[in-house]
Design a protein around this motif. Structure first.
Motif, PDB file in Angstrom:
ATOM      1  N   UNK A  64       0.871  -1.171   0.000  1.00 24.61           N
ATOM      2  CA  UNK A  64       0.000   0.000   0.000  1.00 24.61           C
ATOM      3  C   UNK A  64       0.907   1.220   0.000  1.00 24.61           C
ATOM      4  N   UNK A  65       0.661   2.147  -0.903  1.00 27.89           N
ATOM      5  CA  UNK A  65       1.502   3.327  -1.035  1.00 27.89           C
ATOM      6  C   UNK A  65       1.588   4.129   0.251  1.00 27.89           C
ATOM      7  N   UNK A  66       2.772   4.687   0.530  1.00 19.82           N
ATOM      8  CA  UNK A  66       2.979   5.460   1.754  1.00 19.82           C
ATOM      9  C   UNK A  66       2.100   6.704   1.783  1.00 19.82           C
ATOM     10  N   UNK A  67       1.707   7.218   0.628  1.00 20.28           N
ATOM     11  CA  UNK A  67       0.875   8.411   0.566  1.00 20.28           C
ATOM     12  C   UNK A  67      -0.613   8.089   0.603  1.00 20.28           C
ATOM     13  N   UNK A 104      -2.021   5.845 -11.209  1.00 22.88           N
ATOM     14  CA  UNK A 104      -2.170   4.695 -12.101  1.00 22.88           C
ATOM     15  C   UNK A 104      -2.202   3.368 -11.341  1.00 22.88           C
ATOM     16  N   UNK A 105      -1.662   3.338 -10.122  1.00 26.52           N
ATOM     17  CA  UNK A 105      -1.597   2.074  -9.377  1.00 26.52           C
ATOM     18  C   UNK A 105      -2.718   1.933  -8.345  1.00 26.52           C
ATOM     19  N   UNK A 106      -3.701   2.803  -8.360  1.00 30.39           N
ATOM     20  CA  UNK A 106      -4.756   2.781  -7.349  1.00 30.39           C
ATOM     21  C   UNK A 106      -5.532   1.474  -7.315  1.00 30.39           C
ATOM     22  N   UNK A 107      -5.927   0.961  -8.467  1.00 31.52           N
ATOM     23  CA  UNK A 107      -6.712  -0.280  -8.487  1.00 31.52           C
ATOM     24  C   UNK A 107      -5.881  -1.436  -7.945  1.00 31.52           C
ATOM     25  N   UNK A 123      -6.684  -3.731  -4.614  1.00 29.69           N
ATOM     26  CA  UNK A 123      -6.691  -5.202  -4.599  1.00 29.69           C
ATOM     27  C   UNK A 123      -5.782  -5.741  -3.496  1.00 29.69           C
ATOM     28  N   UNK A 124      -4.560  -5.183  -3.379  1.00 32.06           N
ATOM     29  CA  UNK A 124      -3.630  -5.635  -2.334  1.00 32.06           C
ATOM     30  C   UNK A 124      -4.188  -5.357  -0.940  1.00 32.06           C
ATOM     31  N   UNK A 125      -4.778  -4.174  -0.765  1.00 29.97           N
ATOM     32  CA  UNK A 125      -5.379  -3.820   0.525  1.00 29.97           C
ATOM     33  C   UNK A 125      -6.469  -4.827   0.887  1.00 29.97           C
ATOM     34  N   UNK A 126      -7.311  -5.155  -0.073  1.00 28.93           N
ATOM     35  CA  UNK A 126      -8.400  -6.105   0.166  1.00 28.93           C
ATOM     36  C   UNK A 126      -7.864  -7.483   0.508  1.00 28.93           C
ATOM     37  N   UNK A 127      -6.930  -7.980  -0.295  1.00 26.17           N
ATOM     38  CA  UNK A 127      -6.374  -9.317  -0.050  1.00 26.17           C
ATOM     39  C   UNK A 127      -5.682  -9.376   1.312  1.00 26.17           C
ATOM     40  N   UNK A 168     -15.361  -2.186  -8.660  1.00 29.52           N
ATOM     41  CA  UNK A 168     -15.987  -1.027  -8.014  1.00 29.52           C
ATOM     42  C   UNK A 168     -15.048   0.175  -7.998  1.00 29.52           C
ATOM     43  N   UNK A 169     -13.778  -0.059  -7.718  1.00 28.38           N
ATOM     44  CA  UNK A 169     -12.802   1.038  -7.692  1.00 28.38           C
ATOM     45  C   UNK A 169     -12.595   1.598  -9.092  1.00 28.38           C
ATOM     46  N   UNK A 170     -12.473   0.717 -10.080  1.00 29.39           N
ATOM     47  CA  UNK A 170     -12.322   1.177 -11.464  1.00 29.39           C
ATOM     48  C   UNK A 170     -13.495   2.063 -11.858  1.00 29.39           C
TER      49      UNK A 170
END
Length: 175
Positions: A23-26, A45-48, A52-56, A79-81
């Motif tokens: 998960x990004x530091x920001x 660009x890496x939000x989706x 996914x990583x946050x959810x998993x 949903x995020x997309x």
């Protein structure tokens, strides 16, 4: 009324807390106490992928079954997309105004553990209601909500108002 997981980025952050690996530091996020986890979604660009990583990571921490987690990750991805594509305020400002980028959170992702499953909710500033499009084998897009419909046990959205809407889906473990 639209319900958002947190009132502000500050409320989503805990003192001394660090986001999970990947998960990004920001990215503002909230650890998963008592079956609730939330993170702010940026317009990068890496939000989706981060969602996914946050959810998993969250569902693994809650010891949810792998099949449920796989379905929830795909649902969150769709949903995020959709939130970033259709629910962001002004795409021109989000992309070209770095001051807005640094301060504006276009959407939130919240996960709530339920008795036998998980509720995935994405809040955005859009005022348009989600639309389940008719199946079209030749269309290049428009399948996201169909996937959500097939993989979830139920899904829906809050009535859009001036603050936006929340689209949600529940996934229940089988067996």
């Amino acid at each position: 009324m639209t319900t958002h997981p947190a009132q502000s980025e500050r409320e989503a952050l805990r003192e001394g807390g660090r986001p999970p690996a990947g998960i990004g530091r920001d990215t503002p996020w909230m650890p998963a106490p008592n079956g609730f986890a939330a993170c702010a979604l940026s317009n990068s660009a890496c939000t989706v992928a981060e969602a996914r990583r946050f959810t998993r990571t969250t569902l693994k921490g809650w010891q949810m079954c792998p099949l449920l987690a796989d379905n929830a990750v795909l649902i969150v991805s769709e949903l995020v997309t959709n939130a970033l594509r259709h629910g962001a305020a002004d795409p021109f400002e989000l992309i070209f105004n770095s001051r807005v980028n640094a301060r504006f959170c276009p959407a939130w992702l919240a996960l709530t553990r339920q008795e036998r499953g998980v509720l995935c909710a994405v809040s955005d500033g859009g005022t348009g209601a989600p639309e389940l499009r008719p199946a079209d084998a030749l269309a290049e897009s428009g399948r996201g909500l169909r996937l959500v419909d097939e993989l979830s046990d139920s899904w829906g959205w809050t009535p859009p108002d001036q603050s936006g809407k929340t689209v949600w889906a529940t996934v229940v473990a089988r067996g």
